[in-house]
Design a protein around this motif. Structure first.
Motif, mmCIF file in Angstrom:
data_model
loop_
_atom_site.group_PDB
_atom_site.id
_atom_site.type_symbol
_atom_site.label_atom_id
_atom_site.label_comp_id
_atom_site.label_asym_id
_atom_site.label_seq_id
_atom_site.Cartn_x
_atom_site.Cartn_y
_atom_site.Cartn_z
ATOM 1 N N PRO A 3 0.809 -1.108 -0.061
ATOM 2 C CA PRO A 3 -0.049 -0.151 -0.076
ATOM 3 C C PRO A 3 0.849 1.350 -0.136
ATOM 4 O O PRO A 3 2.134 1.246 0.402
ATOM 5 N N MET A 163 -2.317 -7.999 1.734
ATOM 6 C CA MET A 163 -2.314 -6.904 1.436
ATOM 7 C C MET A 163 -1.042 -6.014 0.990
ATOM 8 O O MET A 163 -1.051 -5.370 0.245
ATOM 9 N N ARG A 166 -0.609 -9.093 -2.301
ATOM 10 C CA ARG A 166 -1.755 -9.699 -3.021
ATOM 11 C C ARG A 166 -1.579 -11.045 -3.741
ATOM 12 O O ARG A 166 -1.410 -11.401 -4.698
ATOM 13 N N SER A 195 -12.354 -8.300 8.384
ATOM 14 C CA SER A 195 -11.691 -8.553 7.157
ATOM 15 C C SER A 195 -12.516 -8.594 5.925
ATOM 16 O O SER A 195 -11.894 -8.340 4.752
ATOM 17 N N PHE A 198 -13.216 -5.142 5.018
ATOM 18 C CA PHE A 198 -12.016 -4.270 4.340
ATOM 19 C C PHE A 198 -11.655 -4.858 3.029
ATOM 20 O O PHE A 198 -11.292 -4.041 2.151
ATOM 21 N N LEU A 199 -11.923 -6.313 2.471
ATOM 22 C CA LEU A 199 -11.740 -6.574 1.250
ATOM 23 C C LEU A 199 -12.387 -5.810 0.135
ATOM 24 O O LEU A 199 -11.936 -5.613 -0.881
ATOM 25 N N LEU A 202 -10.477 -2.647 -0.194
ATOM 26 C CA LEU A 202 -8.856 -2.461 -0.130
ATOM 27 C C LEU A 202 -8.462 -2.437 -1.767
ATOM 28 O O LEU A 202 -7.671 -1.582 -2.006
ATOM 29 N N ASN A 203 -9.068 -3.230 -2.783
ATOM 30 C CA ASN A 203 -8.820 -3.055 -4.029
ATOM 31 C C ASN A 203 -10.033 -3.098 -4.889
ATOM 32 O O ASN A 203 -10.599 -4.290 -5.168
ATOM 33 N N ARG A 207 -11.428 -6.894 -5.808
ATOM 34 C CA ARG A 207 -12.270 -7.111 -4.637
ATOM 35 C C ARG A 207 -13.128 -8.512 -4.829
ATOM 36 O O ARG A 207 -13.109 -9.200 -3.645
ATOM 37 N N ARG A 325 -2.800 1.124 4.413
ATOM 38 C CA ARG A 325 -4.050 0.406 4.887
ATOM 39 C C ARG A 325 -3.693 -0.719 5.894
ATOM 40 O O ARG A 325 -4.722 -0.959 6.473
ATOM 41 N N ARG A 326 -2.608 -1.098 5.778
ATOM 42 C CA ARG A 326 -2.387 -2.266 6.822
ATOM 43 C C ARG A 326 -2.413 -1.588 8.319
ATOM 44 O O ARG A 326 -3.040 -2.331 9.155
ATOM 45 N N TYR A 329 -6.114 -1.228 8.809
ATOM 46 C CA TYR A 329 -6.832 -2.374 9.183
ATOM 47 C C TYR A 329 -6.669 -3.065 10.479
ATOM 48 O O TYR A 329 -7.721 -3.206 11.322
#
Length: 529
Positions: A3, A163, A166, A195, A198-199, A202-203, A207, A325-326, A329
């Motif tokens: 990230p 994360m 990937r 989690s 968050f997914l 996240l992307n 996703r 983002r870690r 999270y």
């Protein structure tokens, strides 16, 4: 890819699975502390009796008895049943399962911290967890927590790896680990829920693929459950009782309102001898009591210094929430777990250090940041060189944690119950399950040790602990088919059996007596009919 803003958090060239010498030393030190308490603390938690009963039921193939004493089967009793043939002792086997998983937890914990810190900061922070007194003590007890620790920390670490890199394999393994962690302790479900959410953010490009791989274990579990339920005619709705999940929020609210109502009724009685303004003020700030309980327990568990460093770290990391983002999270997991624990206190009004694990695992990076800031302060304030500030930090950690960890705290008075139970077991030659009754709650300890090596998996009878101490209760001993009765001087106030009821005296054969500082004289009787 990492990230944005996270590259600087990593040491260039750090290996994902490498353990430094400092980390290895911390793992060994943590292991030795756990073995020390195993050797010098001979008592176990009464909750452990339930898990050993389940392990025995599994080992002897008494599957109808697995849920007879406790309606929830965790991975822990299964592991104990697997280890028993190797060690040949139920209690020792159960303790070593926990020592193994607790020690093993230190390794993924180091890998997790290593994603955010240099090696020295990572393993010094790790030392705090490895030596944390309450958790070292739990590590040699007969509880399901250490299996929850290992799989939850491993799941969080693997999710962080996904994360960064990937990789679907890390995501799938993370999901499996978090699933087993939630199976061990239900509060770890929070990690799964956060989690999944968050997914979704996240992307955006990947996703749905990420979501699919993360949900594979749950899809497999659901499909298997539906198939088994179909062929065995099991009503899944009745078995799972999803209405319980809906009733929990209502239960929290009703418990809170009921307590306020009871305080109001107490205010209108003459039982309160303090200021008449006290109860109304307590009712107004009742919502604050669970928060105070939570923070006080957290501060005590972290020995205050690391509690302060934790919140210093959380404040410091707020600058990185938008760029890493870690961190976001783990920050969200920490805040949500605090909210969960707050609700748990309102619901049960029972709380101790082991429940804090769901918060400590994602928040330990903030303790690491606090330690890093403190060592930087030492270095700049005192002009230290050659990593002397880290040596000072290690000395502080050892000075704070080791004395309390090495103090094997247990009540020696309770050892007499182990002795009585072992006496019964030897007398019966462990040939059959027996039932023991008495007028104090530690009868369950005697009952456990009387049966721990006998065949079968008996439960303590609901009526084994008397509410009253009179001749009527003694007659119930005969009616309910108990094998042994333990009389305690403290509870019966010197009213021995022959003084209570001459007509049933012949049914109680005095075997042996033991002195006790707390309960007075303890007399064991065999019940004959």
């Amino acid at each position: 890819m990492l990230p944005n803003g996270s590259r600087n958090a990593l040491t260039p060239g750090v290996h994902t699975w490498k353990l430094s010498y400092g980390a290895i030393g911390t793992v060994l030190l943590g292991f030795l502390m756990r073995v020390y308490l195993f050797a010098f603390n001979p008592t176990i938690s009464p909750d452990g009796f339930l898990y050993i009963q389940q392990a025995k039921a599994l080992y002897f193939g008494l599957f109808d008895q697995v849920l007879a004493c406790y309606m929830y089967l965790a991975p822990y009793p299964i592991l104990v049943a697997l280890v028993y043939p190797v060690l040949g002792d139920w209690v020792v086997g159960a303790q070593w399962v926990n020592i193994f998983f607790s020690t093993l937890t230190i390794i993924p914990f180091y890998w997790l911290l290593r994603r955010f810190f240099g090696d020295m900061t990572a393993w010094i922070t790790l030392m705090v967890f490895a030596l944390l007194p309450e958790y070292v003590s739990l590590s040699r007890d007969v509880l399901r927590d250490p299996t929850f620790w290992f799989f939850s920390v491993s799941g969080l670490y693997l999710f962080i790896l996904h994360m960064e890199k990937r990789s679907f394999k890390w995501l799938l393994l993370s999901s499996v680990c978090l699933t087993i962690g939630a199976w061990a302790r239900i509060e770890a479900t929070l990690f799964i829920i956060v989690s999944i959410v968050f997914l979704l953010f996240l992307n955006k490009t990947y996703r749905w693929k990420d979501m699919f791989f993360f949900l594979v274990p749950y899809i497999a579990i659901a499909a298997t459950s539906i198939i088994l339920a179909h062929f065995r005619a099991i009503d899944l709705i009745e078995l799972l009782k999803p209405q319980r999940l809906l009733s929990l929020p209502l239960g929290v609210i009703s418990n809170y309102d009921a307590l306020r109502e009871q305080l109001y009724k107490l205010y209108n009685t003459e039982l309160i001898t303090v200021s008449p303004y006290f109860i109304p003020q307590v009712r107004k700030i009742l919502w604050f009591i669970p928060l105070g309980t939570l923070l006080a327990q957290l501060a005590e568990t972290l020995l205050f210094l690391f509690f302060i460093l934790l919140f210093v770290g959380m404040v410091f990391w707020t600058k990185r929430l938008k760029t890493d983002r870690r961190v976001l999270y783990l920050w969200i997991l920490s805040i949500m777990s605090l909210a969960l624990l707050y609700v748990q206190i309102i619901y049960y009004w029972h709380f101790n250090s082991r429940f804090l694990a769901v918060f400590l695992f994602p928040s330990f990076i903030f303790i690491g940041t606090g330690i890093k800031r403190l060592t930087t302060f030492f270095s700049s304030r005192f002009q230290l060189r050659n990593n002397l500030e880290y040596a000072i930090m290690i000395a502080i950690i050892l000075a704070l944690l080791l004395p309390k960890t090495l103090r094997a705290n247990f009540s020696e008075d309770k050892l007499v119950f182990n002795e009585i139970g072992n006496y019964i077991a030897e007398r019966e030659n462990n040939s059959r399950p027996v039932s023991v009754c008495g007028a104090f709650k530690d009868v369950r300890v005697i009952n456990f040790y009387a049966n721990v090596n006998s065949p079968g998996a008996p439960c303590l009878k609901n009526t084994a602990i008397f509410k009253n101490t009179d001749a009527k209760e003694l007659k119930q001993v005969l009616i309910q088919d108990f094998d042994y009765f333990i009389w305690d001087q403290q509870g019966w106030k010197n009213k021995e059996i022959e003084k209570l009821s001459l007509d049933i005296e012949k049914h109680f054969i005095k075997l042996q007596e033991w002195p006790s500082n707390r309960w007075g004289k303890l007399i064991l009787y065999e019940v004959v009919r």
